[in-house]
Design a protein around this motif. Structure first.
Motif, PDB file in Angstrom:
ATOM      1  N   TYR A 279     -10.042  -0.493   5.624  1.00 21.56           N
ATOM      2  CA  TYR A 279     -10.495  -0.439   4.229  1.00 21.56           C
ATOM      3  C   TYR A 279      -9.367  -0.504   3.202  1.00 21.56           C
ATOM      4  O   TYR A 279      -9.490  -1.136   2.159  1.00 21.56           O
ATOM      5  CB  TYR A 279     -11.314   0.840   4.006  1.00 21.56           C
ATOM      6  CG  TYR A 279     -12.552   0.900   4.856  1.00 21.56           C
ATOM      7  CD1 TYR A 279     -13.691   0.172   4.517  1.00 21.56           C
ATOM      8  CD2 TYR A 279     -12.583   1.663   6.016  1.00 21.56           C
ATOM      9  CE1 TYR A 279     -14.833   0.217   5.303  1.00 21.56           C
ATOM     10  CE2 TYR A 279     -13.717   1.711   6.811  1.00 21.56           C
ATOM     11  CZ  TYR A 279     -14.838   0.986   6.451  1.00 21.56           C
ATOM     12  OH  TYR A 279     -15.949   1.035   7.234  1.00 21.56           O
ATOM     13  N   TRP A 280      -8.272   0.249   3.488  1.00 19.76           N
ATOM     14  CA  TRP A 280      -7.134   0.310   2.569  1.00 19.76           C
ATOM     15  C   TRP A 280      -7.579   0.718   1.166  1.00 19.76           C
ATOM     16  O   TRP A 280      -7.380   0.029   0.186  1.00 19.76           O
ATOM     17  CB  TRP A 280      -6.358  -1.016   2.554  1.00 19.76           C
ATOM     18  CG  TRP A 280      -5.803  -1.327   3.907  1.00 19.76           C
ATOM     19  CD1 TRP A 280      -6.206  -2.318   4.749  1.00 19.76           C
ATOM     20  CD2 TRP A 280      -4.785  -0.594   4.595  1.00 19.76           C
ATOM     21  NE1 TRP A 280      -5.489  -2.255   5.931  1.00 19.76           N
ATOM     22  CE2 TRP A 280      -4.613  -1.211   5.856  1.00 19.76           C
ATOM     23  CE3 TRP A 280      -3.988   0.512   4.276  1.00 19.76           C
ATOM     24  CZ2 TRP A 280      -3.677  -0.747   6.803  1.00 19.76           C
ATOM     25  CZ3 TRP A 280      -3.068   0.967   5.214  1.00 19.76           C
ATOM     26  CH2 TRP A 280      -2.913   0.344   6.454  1.00 19.76           C
ATOM     27  N   LYS A 281      -8.184   1.915   1.106  1.00 17.93           N
ATOM     28  CA  LYS A 281      -8.644   2.481  -0.163  1.00 17.93           C
ATOM     29  C   LYS A 281      -7.852   3.764  -0.426  1.00 17.93           C
ATOM     30  O   LYS A 281      -8.165   4.833   0.119  1.00 17.93           O
ATOM     31  CB  LYS A 281     -10.133   2.797  -0.097  1.00 17.93           C
ATOM     32  CG  LYS A 281     -11.030   1.593   0.166  1.00 17.93           C
ATOM     33  CD  LYS A 281     -11.293   0.806  -1.089  1.00 17.93           C
ATOM     34  CE  LYS A 281     -12.169   1.563  -2.041  1.00 17.93           C
ATOM     35  NZ  LYS A 281     -12.474   0.769  -3.263  1.00 17.93           N
TER      36      LYS A 281
ATOM     37  N   GLY B   8      -6.855   9.062   1.310  1.00 17.60           N
ATOM     38  CA  GLY B   8      -7.291   7.674   1.283  1.00 17.60           C
ATOM     39  C   GLY B   8      -7.712   7.195   2.654  1.00 17.60           C
ATOM     40  O   GLY B   8      -7.672   7.943   3.637  1.00 17.60           O
TER      41      GLY B   8
ATOM     42  N   SER C 176       0.853  -1.184   0.000  1.00 18.97           N
ATOM     43  CA  SER C 176       0.000   0.000   0.000  1.00 18.97           C
ATOM     44  C   SER C 176       0.888   1.232   0.000  1.00 18.97           C
ATOM     45  O   SER C 176       2.117   1.140   0.023  1.00 18.97           O
ATOM     46  CB  SER C 176      -0.916   0.009   1.235  1.00 18.97           C
ATOM     47  OG  SER C 176      -0.188   0.322   2.400  1.00 18.97           O
TER      48      SER C 176
ATOM     49  N   ASP D 175      -7.748   5.425  -3.072  1.00 16.50           N
ATOM     50  CA  ASP D 175      -8.453   6.333  -3.975  1.00 16.50           C
ATOM     51  C   ASP D 175      -9.687   6.958  -3.326  1.00 16.50           C
ATOM     52  O   ASP D 175     -10.489   7.610  -4.000  1.00 16.50           O
ATOM     53  CB  ASP D 175      -8.843   5.621  -5.277  1.00 16.50           C
ATOM     54  CG  ASP D 175      -9.645   4.346  -5.037  1.00 16.50           C
ATOM     55  OD1 ASP D 175      -9.971   4.059  -3.857  1.00 16.50           O
ATOM     56  OD2 ASP D 175      -9.935   3.632  -6.008  1.00 16.50           O
ATOM     57  N   ALA D 176      -9.850   6.775  -2.027  1.00 23.67           N
ATOM     58  CA  ALA D 176     -10.934   7.446  -1.304  1.00 23.67           C
ATOM     59  C   ALA D 176     -10.534   8.890  -1.002  1.00 23.67           C
ATOM     60  O   ALA D 176      -9.354   9.202  -0.867  1.00 23.67           O
ATOM     61  CB  ALA D 176     -11.245   6.708  -0.004  1.00 23.67           C
TER      62      ALA D 176
ATOM     63  N   PHE E 147     -15.553   6.127  -1.397  1.00 25.83           N
ATOM     64  CA  PHE E 147     -14.792   5.145  -2.179  1.00 25.83           C
ATOM     65  C   PHE E 147     -14.626   5.576  -3.639  1.00 25.83           C
ATOM     66  O   PHE E 147     -15.539   6.156  -4.240  1.00 25.83           O
ATOM     67  CB  PHE E 147     -15.485   3.783  -2.154  1.00 25.83           C
ATOM     68  CG  PHE E 147     -15.474   3.101  -0.808  1.00 25.83           C
ATOM     69  CD1 PHE E 147     -14.711   3.592   0.242  1.00 25.83           C
ATOM     70  CD2 PHE E 147     -16.231   1.959  -0.591  1.00 25.83           C
ATOM     71  CE1 PHE E 147     -14.705   2.970   1.478  1.00 25.83           C
ATOM     72  CE2 PHE E 147     -16.228   1.313   0.638  1.00 25.83           C
ATOM     73  CZ  PHE E 147     -15.469   1.828   1.677  1.00 25.83           C
ATOM     74  N   ASP E 148     -13.479   5.248  -4.197  1.00 27.17           N
ATOM     75  CA  ASP E 148     -13.212   5.368  -5.633  1.00 27.17           C
ATOM     76  C   ASP E 148     -13.366   6.794  -6.157  1.00 27.17           C
ATOM     77  O   ASP E 148     -13.582   7.007  -7.348  1.00 27.17           O
ATOM     78  CB  ASP E 148     -14.143   4.444  -6.446  1.00 27.17           C
ATOM     79  CG  ASP E 148     -14.032   2.990  -6.001  1.00 27.17           C
ATOM     80  OD1 ASP E 148     -12.905   2.550  -5.722  1.00 27.17           O
ATOM     81  OD2 ASP E 148     -15.063   2.306  -5.923  1.00 27.17           O
TER      82      ASP E 148
END
Length: 508
Positions: free
Chosen positions: A361-363, A356, A136, A365-366, A500-501
């Motif tokens: 969650y490890w997103k 992010g 990550s 692109d959030a 998200f995204d």
């Protein structure tokens, strides 16, 4: 007083550097603190000037010694604790950084992360059973790669053996012990475990992972125990001849200072980010719920002790954002008073995914969102949503730990500046469903590394002294109705999904 000995802790944090002098009872004698510049070159990028970091450390050490009216001869040991994962690369011949420090919150390395993960069926979990971490933007490895790829001449110098890498503990240690004139290039097992480059069982660098990230292993510092003599202060410096005998990453240091030595005990630190660690004993436990496996500490030649960790990127820094970017408050300490002007959050939920979302969650692109806004909402509701966001994020970490450990957490020890806020602490107890306990000495990060350094030189007699010194200050018990807790927690999770995204949609 001249015959009394003390331990100095250097706490190199994300927004400030501090130096704290402790006596044998674990009490604070004096504090020096200095904030330094936060650099945001692009959205999602966060940097610090390593030279400014070093100068701030020198300043606060002098301030703490002066306030305590002591000098180096009265120090039994020095410990260093630090913001983890933050990446510094410098020229060993000149002592000059080749680029700013890339901070642990920084999200610029997404493409590097995706590139390394794409080469394996396990994707981002490719190294998790080796290093305890997913691939990550959080660990140091992709940041080193970014610097070598983007700073002119850096890769050539690194391959020639002229560049050194370190997290802030290593940078401070190298300068304290002499810099270009024989500075010690080392780190401890806790910081090394946050690079994505160390085998958490063997406590050694993995050359195969270094190769995947195209990092020359010669750049990496020596890995040592958390309580061990690294070297002594450089001649003619303020700490000349004093043993530097303890290094711990800041969250591991706080867990140590909270006396979480029994398997299953846990703490949560409220700082720039929010970090929950649970002691899992002498065997690493690998999470299936989005947590990290990390080394908690290692005392001398003893076996390492491990932890599960949940990391939240934005907690106290959200309050700073409200202060500095929006001007809604003049001082961070005013947030609680403003939040108390309303009875609830007015239906507002603030998800601070500024760079992010980390665990669970490890997103990357959030991006952040405030949801539930109506004309009814005022700045008190926004302030309350800011406070509650820290507790909600922490509650999600506790849920993940309960699932991984198989035994529900019964109580949560807390520390950090935000624990002075009764409203936040009560809401944390309510939304988590466990007792929240604050110790008398809330500066447990600095205290923890002071203990490690003091244990290494015999100033303290092991962890029993830490347990004996720890004292409870205040306890908050859950009081919220179960139905209300379930309702507001459900809305929080719904709000999280709205973030998200976002980067991908924005690019399109």
């Amino acid at each position: 007083m001249s015959n009394e000995k003390f331990v100095l802790a250097i706490d190199q944090g994300t927004t400030s550097s501090r130096a704290i002098v402790f006596n044998h009872s674990g009490e604070i004698v004096s504090v020096g603190q200095k904030e330094f510049t936060q650099i945001f070159p692009n959205p999602g990028w966060v940097e610090h000037d390593p030279v400014e970091i070093w100068e701030s450390v020198r300043t606060v050490v002098a301030e703490a010694l002066q306030k305590a009216e002591i000098n180096a001869t009265q120090l039994a040991a020095v410990g260093i604790t630090n913001q983890r994962e933050t990446t510094i690369v410098w020229d060993k011949n000149t002592g000059e950084p080749v680029y700013n420090a890339i901070v642990w919150q920084d999200a610029r390395t997404s493409e590097i992360v995706r590139g390394v993960a794409a080469g394996d069926p396990l994707g981002t979990e490719r190294y998790r059973q080796i290093t305890g971490e997913n691939i990550s933007t959080y660990p140091s490895a992709p940041r080193i790669t970014w610097i070598l790829d983007n700073v002119e001449g850096a890769r050539e110098k690194a391959e020639a053996g002229d560049l050194l890498f370190g997290t802030p503990d290593t940078w401070v240690l190298w300068n304290l012990t002499g810099g270009v004139n024989g500075g010690v290039h080392a780190t401890d097992v806790t910081n090394a475990s946050r690079t994505l480059l160390m085998d958490v069982r063997e406590l050694k660098w993995r050359e195969d992972i270094c190769a995947d990230f195209r990092i020359p292993p010669a750049m990496l510092p020596e890995i040592k125990a958390s309580a061990d003599t690294y070297g002594t202060g450089r001649p003619n410096g303020l700490l000349a001849g004093v043993p530097i005998s303890g290094i711990l990453g800041d969250q591991q240091a706080a867990t140590f200072g909270q006396a979480c030595f029994e398997k299953g005990t846990a703490k949560n630190t409220y700082g720039t980010g929010c970090f929950t660690l649970m002691n899992t004993g002498e065997e690493p436990v690998f999470s299936t719920n989005g947590l990290l496996t990390t080394v908690l500490y290692k005392l001398g030649d003893a076996k390492p002790v491990y932890a599960l960790e949940g990391s939240v990127a934005v907690a106290g820094s959200l309050v700073q954002w409200l202060r500095d970017n929006l001007g809604m408050i003049e001082k961070s300490s005013e947030i609680g008073k403003l939040a108390q002007t309303v009875e609830d959050n007015g239906g507002v939920y603030f998800v601070p995914a500024f760079s992010g979302l980390f665990a669970p969650y490890w997103k990357d692109d959030a991006r952040g969102a405030i949801v539930g806004l109506t004309r009814y909402v005022n700045k008190g509701h926004i302030a309350r949503a800011v406070e509650e966001s820290t507790a909600f994020q922490s509650a999600e970490l506790i849920d993940a730990m309960n699932a991984d450990a198989g035994v529900p957490l019964k109580e949560l020890k807390v520390d950090g500046g935000m624990t002075a806020d009764d409203l936040l602490m009560q809401f944390q107890a309510d939304i988590s469903g466990v007792d929240v306990i604050r110790p008398v000495v809330a500066e447990t990060t600095a205290l923890g590394v002071a203990y490690a350094a003091g244990i290494a030189v015999g100033f303290w007699n092991g962890t029993d002294d830490v347990i004996a010194n720890w004292q409870e200050d205040k306890r908050w018990k859950p009081s919220m109705d179960t139905a209300e807790r379930d309702r507001t927690y459900r809305l929080w999770k719904k709000a999280v999904t709205r973030t998200f995204d976002w980067v991908d949609e924005d690019v399109k």
